[in-house]
Design a protein around this motif. Sequence first.
Motif, PDB file in Angstrom:
ATOM      1  N   GLN A 208       2.949   3.180  -0.162  1.00  0.00           N
ATOM      2  CA  GLN A 208       2.559   1.780  -0.030  1.00  0.00           C
ATOM      3  C   GLN A 208       2.829   0.990  -1.311  1.00  0.00           C
ATOM      4  O   GLN A 208       3.182  -0.198  -1.253  1.00  0.00           O
ATOM      5  CB  GLN A 208       1.083   1.656   0.350  1.00  0.00           C
ATOM      6  N   ALA A 209       2.701   1.633  -2.457  1.00  0.00           N
ATOM      7  CA  ALA A 209       2.976   0.938  -3.724  1.00  0.00           C
ATOM      8  C   ALA A 209       4.433   0.497  -3.792  1.00  0.00           C
ATOM      9  O   ALA A 209       4.752  -0.588  -4.282  1.00  0.00           O
ATOM     10  CB  ALA A 209       2.640   1.850  -4.900  1.00  0.00           C
ATOM     11  N   ARG A 210       5.319   1.346  -3.300  1.00  0.00           N
ATOM     12  CA  ARG A 210       6.731   0.976  -3.251  1.00  0.00           C
ATOM     13  C   ARG A 210       6.926  -0.264  -2.376  1.00  0.00           C
ATOM     14  O   ARG A 210       7.712  -1.159  -2.709  1.00  0.00           O
ATOM     15  CB  ARG A 210       7.547   2.147  -2.704  1.00  0.00           C
ATOM     16  N   GLN A 211       6.195  -0.329  -1.276  1.00  0.00           N
ATOM     17  CA  GLN A 211       6.316  -1.475  -0.374  1.00  0.00           C
ATOM     18  C   GLN A 211       5.826  -2.754  -1.038  1.00  0.00           C
ATOM     19  O   GLN A 211       6.512  -3.793  -1.000  1.00  0.00           O
ATOM     20  CB  GLN A 211       5.536  -1.197   0.913  1.00  0.00           C
ATOM     21  N   VAL A 212       4.647  -2.724  -1.655  1.00  0.00           N
ATOM     22  CA  VAL A 212       4.099  -3.956  -2.224  1.00  0.00           C
ATOM     23  C   VAL A 212       4.891  -4.388  -3.453  1.00  0.00           C
ATOM     24  O   VAL A 212       5.056  -5.603  -3.696  1.00  0.00           O
ATOM     25  CB  VAL A 212       2.588  -3.837  -2.532  1.00  0.00           C
ATOM     26  N   LEU A 213       5.399  -3.448  -4.236  1.00  0.00           N
ATOM     27  CA  LEU A 213       6.209  -3.838  -5.388  1.00  0.00           C
ATOM     28  C   LEU A 213       7.518  -4.474  -4.926  1.00  0.00           C
ATOM     29  O   LEU A 213       7.956  -5.497  -5.473  1.00  0.00           O
ATOM     30  CB  LEU A 213       6.487  -2.623  -6.278  1.00  0.00           C
ATOM     31  N   SER A 214       8.136  -3.906  -3.903  1.00  0.00           N
ATOM     32  CA  SER A 214       9.349  -4.510  -3.347  1.00  0.00           C
ATOM     33  C   SER A 214       9.075  -5.932  -2.869  1.00  0.00           C
ATOM     34  O   SER A 214       9.857  -6.857  -3.133  1.00  0.00           O
ATOM     35  CB  SER A 214       9.877  -3.662  -2.186  1.00  0.00           C
ATOM     36  N   LEU A 215       7.946  -6.103  -2.164  1.00  0.00           N
ATOM     37  CA  LEU A 215       7.607  -7.429  -1.648  1.00  0.00           C
ATOM     38  C   LEU A 215       7.348  -8.417  -2.774  1.00  0.00           C
ATOM     39  O   LEU A 215       7.738  -9.592  -2.699  1.00  0.00           O
ATOM     40  CB  LEU A 215       6.379  -7.340  -0.747  1.00  0.00           C
ATOM     41  N   SER A 216       6.703  -7.957  -3.831  1.00  0.00           N
ATOM     42  CA  SER A 216       6.415  -8.859  -4.941  1.00  0.00           C
ATOM     43  C   SER A 216       7.711  -9.338  -5.600  1.00  0.00           C
ATOM     44  O   SER A 216       7.829 -10.511  -5.984  1.00  0.00           O
ATOM     45  CB  SER A 216       5.523  -8.167  -5.972  1.00  0.00           C
ATOM     46  N   ARG A 440      -7.483   1.183  -1.557  1.00  0.00           N
ATOM     47  CA  ARG A 440      -8.102  -0.092  -1.218  1.00  0.00           C
ATOM     48  C   ARG A 440      -7.451  -1.241  -1.981  1.00  0.00           C
ATOM     49  O   ARG A 440      -7.214  -2.327  -1.432  1.00  0.00           O
ATOM     50  CB  ARG A 440      -9.603  -0.044  -1.509  1.00  0.00           C
ATOM     51  N   VAL A 441      -7.155  -1.003  -3.246  1.00  0.00           N
ATOM     52  CA  VAL A 441      -6.489  -2.029  -4.053  1.00  0.00           C
ATOM     53  C   VAL A 441      -5.117  -2.360  -3.465  1.00  0.00           C
ATOM     54  O   VAL A 441      -4.716  -3.532  -3.385  1.00  0.00           O
ATOM     55  CB  VAL A 441      -6.380  -1.558  -5.517  1.00  0.00           C
ATOM     56  N   LEU A 442      -4.385  -1.346  -3.032  1.00  0.00           N
ATOM     57  CA  LEU A 442      -3.074  -1.576  -2.416  1.00  0.00           C
ATOM     58  C   LEU A 442      -3.209  -2.355  -1.111  1.00  0.00           C
ATOM     59  O   LEU A 442      -2.400  -3.253  -0.826  1.00  0.00           O
ATOM     60  CB  LEU A 442      -2.381  -0.238  -2.167  1.00  0.00           C
ATOM     61  N   ASP A 443      -4.215  -2.033  -0.306  1.00  0.00           N
ATOM     62  CA  ASP A 443      -4.446  -2.776   0.940  1.00  0.00           C
ATOM     63  C   ASP A 443      -4.727  -4.251   0.644  1.00  0.00           C
ATOM     64  O   ASP A 443      -4.187  -5.156   1.304  1.00  0.00           O
ATOM     65  CB  ASP A 443      -5.619  -2.163   1.710  1.00  0.00           C
ATOM     66  N   ASN A 444      -5.581  -4.502  -0.340  1.00  0.00           N
ATOM     67  CA  ASN A 444      -5.878  -5.888  -0.725  1.00  0.00           C
ATOM     68  C   ASN A 444      -4.629  -6.609  -1.202  1.00  0.00           C
ATOM     69  O   ASN A 444      -4.387  -7.783  -0.871  1.00  0.00           O
ATOM     70  CB  ASN A 444      -6.931  -5.909  -1.843  1.00  0.00           C
ATOM     71  N   SER A 445      -3.827  -5.916  -1.990  1.00  0.00           N
ATOM     72  CA  SER A 445      -2.612  -6.519  -2.524  1.00  0.00           C
ATOM     73  C   SER A 445      -1.677  -6.951  -1.405  1.00  0.00           C
ATOM     74  O   SER A 445      -1.097  -8.046  -1.451  1.00  0.00           O
ATOM     75  CB  SER A 445      -1.910  -5.513  -3.441  1.00  0.00           C
ATOM     76  N   ALA A 446      -1.540  -6.102  -0.389  1.00  0.00           N
ATOM     77  CA  ALA A 446      -0.664  -6.444   0.738  1.00  0.00           C
ATOM     78  C   ALA A 446      -1.124  -7.722   1.422  1.00  0.00           C
ATOM     79  O   ALA A 446      -0.300  -8.566   1.822  1.00  0.00           O
ATOM     80  CB  ALA A 446      -0.621  -5.284   1.732  1.00  0.00           C
ATOM     81  N   ASP A 447      -2.436  -7.900   1.561  1.00  0.00           N
ATOM     82  CA  ASP A 447      -2.948  -9.110   2.216  1.00  0.00           C
ATOM     83  C   ASP A 447      -2.665 -10.369   1.394  1.00  0.00           C
ATOM     84  O   ASP A 447      -2.368 -11.435   1.955  1.00  0.00           O
ATOM     85  CB  ASP A 447      -4.448  -8.973   2.470  1.00  0.00           C
ATOM     86  N   VAL A 448      -2.757 -10.264   0.074  1.00  0.00           N
ATOM     87  CA  VAL A 448      -2.435 -11.418  -0.769  1.00  0.00           C
ATOM     88  C   VAL A 448      -0.963 -11.781  -0.630  1.00  0.00           C
ATOM     89  O   VAL A 448      -0.595 -12.964  -0.534  1.00  0.00           O
ATOM     90  CB  VAL A 448      -2.800 -11.129  -2.243  1.00  0.00           C
ATOM     91  N   LEU A 449      -0.103 -10.774  -0.577  1.00  0.00           N
ATOM     92  CA  LEU A 449       1.327 -11.023  -0.423  1.00  0.00           C
ATOM     93  C   LEU A 449       1.639 -11.666   0.928  1.00  0.00           C
ATOM     94  O   LEU A 449       2.575 -12.468   1.042  1.00  0.00           O
ATOM     95  CB  LEU A 449       2.103  -9.716  -0.580  1.00  0.00           C
ATOM     96  N   VAL A 450       0.854 -11.328   1.956  1.00  0.00           N
ATOM     97  CA  VAL A 450       1.031 -11.970   3.268  1.00  0.00           C
ATOM     98  C   VAL A 450       0.827 -13.479   3.149  1.00  0.00           C
ATOM     99  O   VAL A 450       1.624 -14.269   3.671  1.00  0.00           O
ATOM    100  CB  VAL A 450       0.066 -11.366   4.304  1.00  0.00           C
TER     101      VAL A 450
END
Length: 513
Positions: A208-216, A440-450
Motif C-alpha cells: 500500500q505504501a508503494r500505491q500512496v507514494l505513486s499517487l502522491s 492505519r496511517v496508510l489508510d488515512n493517507s489514501a483517503d486524503v489523496l482521494v
Amino acid sequence: MINVGSRRLTVTDFEKVLYHGEPVGLEEGAQQNVSANYTFLQAYAQHKVIYGINTGLGPMAQYKISEDDQRQLQYNLIRSHSAGAGQPFAEELARATMLARLNSLMQATSGIHPSVVELLRDVLNSGVSPYIPERGGVGASGDLVQLAHLALNLIGEGEMYADQAWRPTRVVLGSRGMTPISVHLREGLALMNGTSAMTGVGMVNLVQARQVLSLSIILSAMTNELMKSFDDHFSLELNHVKHHPGQAHIAERMRHVLSDSKLIRKRPEHLYHRKIEEAVFTDKVQEYYSLRCVPQILGPIYDTFLEVQRVLEDEVNSANDNPVVDHHREMVYHGGNFHGDYVSLAMDKLKIVTTKLTMLAERQLNYLLNDKLNQKLPPFINLGTLGLNFGLQGMQFMATSSTAENQTLSFPMYLHSISNNNDNQDIVSMGCNAALMTRRVLDNSADVLVVQALALTQAVDYLQCQPRMSSFTLKLYTELRALVPAILEDKPRYEDIRTVRRYLLGLGASFNL
C-alpha cells in the motif's frame, strides 16, 4: 506458482499471492531439509536440556517437563496464549502472516514436523483465513499471541473465515480435505516464537505504501501543472546538484507525468528573456513549498520506502524463532532471533514518512481550495452557486481530520517498551502494534489523496484546460470523471470517496514507481 524455499521471497511475491491468486508451492529440496532438521532434533533432544521441549517456557524454563507431558506442553502453550482481543486481522493480513511464517519455517531451523509446512501451504491455497486478533503481541518473544491463534487453527481449533463467514476451524478444514496437525516435538513453540505477524502486516503495508507514494507523485505533478508552475524545480539540472537518489528519482517521475504538458511554464520565457518593467510582480516568482519542494519532500520518503523494503524482505527470509536448530552443525542454539526490533523500527519509519506524505497532500489540497492562495479557482472549487453550495468543503474536513490523526499516531512504538512476563521480557519491540498503526496511517493517507484527486478534477472543469494537459494527467482526469461527475449540487459524497479510492489504489499499483 511461488515455490517457497527455492529463493528469497519479495514484496512482489506477497502481492501476487495475496491479491492476484498466485498459488504457493514448496520447493522439494527445502522440504527435504525441513524433514532432515526435524529428524535430527528428534534424536538430538534425547537426554539434553533444550528449551521448549523438556523445559517450561519463559520465566518457567527452570522447570523440567517429563517425557510424558512434552506434547501436552505444546498444546497448553497454544491454547493459553490464544488470548488476543480486538478486531480480527483483515484477510490479506492473516494470509500474509501465514505466508511469512511458512517461509520462515522453510529455512529448516525450527525442528518442526513436515506436516506443518504442508498444511500452511494447503490453507494458503484454499483461500481461507485464520482468526488472528489485532491486539495481544508485544513483539519480543515473537508475535506470541497472534501466532498462537494461527497455531490454534492449525491444530483444528478456533475459527476460520471461509465462504464470507466465520466458521469452526475443524469444519472448514474437513470440508476442504485438510487434516489438522498433531504435535510431534515442538510445533507449538516453533509456530509461535517468531516475527511473522508483524512482518506479514509489514509486507502488506509496503504494497500500500508503494500505491500512496505513486499517487502522491502523480497528484503533486498535476497540482503543479494546473497551477502553471515553472518547471525548473523538478528539472534534472536543479535536482542533480543535490546528491540524494530519492530526490532525483521523484523529480524524474514528475517529469515523466508532465512530459508533454503545455501548462507547465519555462522560467526563461517568462522571467529571463524579457525586460521586466513592473515594480510589483503579478506573477509569483516562486511557488509555495508544497508545490516547489515536492522532490525534496517525497525524495526521503522514497529512500525510506526502499530501506524498509530491504529490512522486511531480510526478516521474512530469516529464521526468526528460538532456539535455532542447526542439523548441519548438529547443534541447537538459544538466543533471541524472535525479537522484532528490526521490523518495529522499520514500520515506525514508514509510518512517519507516510504521515509527512499526508501532510504534503493536505497542504496541496488546502492550496487548491483556498482562492486567496491560488488566485485561480473559486473557494472550495465550488462549481455551483457561491454561498448556496459548498463544493469540497465537507471533504476537506475529513482530509484535515485524517492528517491530524496520522500526526498523533506517528509517535514511535519502537520506543514504547513495557517489561512483562515476570520481567523475563524486560525490553520488547511492540512490532505488531507498530505494523498495525502503520496500516492505519496508510489508510488515512489514501483517503486524503482521494480528496486531492477530486479537487484536481474540479479544478480542470473550472479552468477548462484539457487541451493543454499532459496525456498522463488528461487520462487520469477522464477516468475519474467517468467514475464521479462534476460536483455541482450538494449531496452525500462518502460513496464517491470509496469509488475513487479503489480506482486510485489501482492506479498507484500500476504506476512505475
